[in-house]
Design an enzyme around this catalytic site. Structure first.
Site, short mmCIF file in Angstrom:
data_model
loop_
_atom_site.label_atom_id
_atom_site.label_comp_id
_atom_site.label_asym_id
_atom_site.label_seq_id
_atom_site.Cartn_x
_atom_site.Cartn_y
_atom_site.Cartn_z
CB CYS A 35 18.57 -26.93 62.63
SG CYS A 35 19.91 -28.08 62.29
CG ASP A 43 18.99 -31.04 60.73
OD1 ASP A 43 17.84 -31.34 61.08
OD2 ASP A 43 19.25 -30.30 59.76
CB CYS A 94 19.70 -29.08 55.76
SG CYS A 94 21.36 -28.61 56.28
CB CYS A 107 24.76 -27.00 57.71
SG CYS A 107 23.26 -25.97 57.63
FE1 FES Z 1 20.23 -28.43 60.25
FE2 FES Z 1 21.62 -27.56 58.23
S1 FES Z 1 19.66 -26.85 58.84
S2 FES Z 1 22.27 -28.96 59.75
#
Ligand code: FES
Length: 124
Positions: free
Chosen positions: A35, A37, A60, A104
């Site tokens: 994602c 992140d 998230c 995640c």
């Molecule tokens: Fe990116 Fe959870 S959606 S770490």
């Protein structure tokens, strides 16, 4: 929101050990390949064990929760134990994550292992 365990919700709403650490003994920044992140983790090492962890995560709810949870979980662990930490172990210890959110917990596991590698590279 997906069904999260009470521990996930508790750490997301009350994150522990978030913030900067001056002059850490090791640090790493990782991006989740799924994602994008990101998490930065900083560690303090004393006598071959994790004395303190600080983290900064842009992600998230489960990424925030697992960052907080893992920062408490590894306190006092040996560096060898941290090097073997898996995202599945974090996800299981926090009470499980929904199937589409297990990825995640990769941030906390990868960043902690990376910080230990950074420590070793500074202290060959
Ligand atoms: Fe990116 Fe959870 S959606 S770490």
């Amino acid at each position: 929101m997906a069904a999260y365990s009470p521990l996930v919700m508790e750490h997301f709403e009350h994150p522990r050990n978030a913030g900067e650490m001056p002059d850490p003994d090791g640090q790493a920044t990782v991006a989740n390949p799924v994602c994008g992140d990101r998490m930065r983790v900083m560690i303090r090492v004393r006598d071959g064990r994790i004395a303190e962890v600080r983290w900064l995560t842009r992600g998230c709810p489960p990424a925030i929760a697992t960052s907080s949870f893992a920062s408490e979980m590894v306190a006092g662990w040996s560096l060898e134990e941290v090097e073997e930490l898996s995202r599945e172990a974090i996800a299981a210890a926090i009470g499980g994550l929904p199937k589409d959110k297990v990825h995640c917990s990769v941030l906390a596991a990868d960043a902690l292992r990376g910080a230990v590698r950074d420590f070793h590279s500074r202290n060959p």
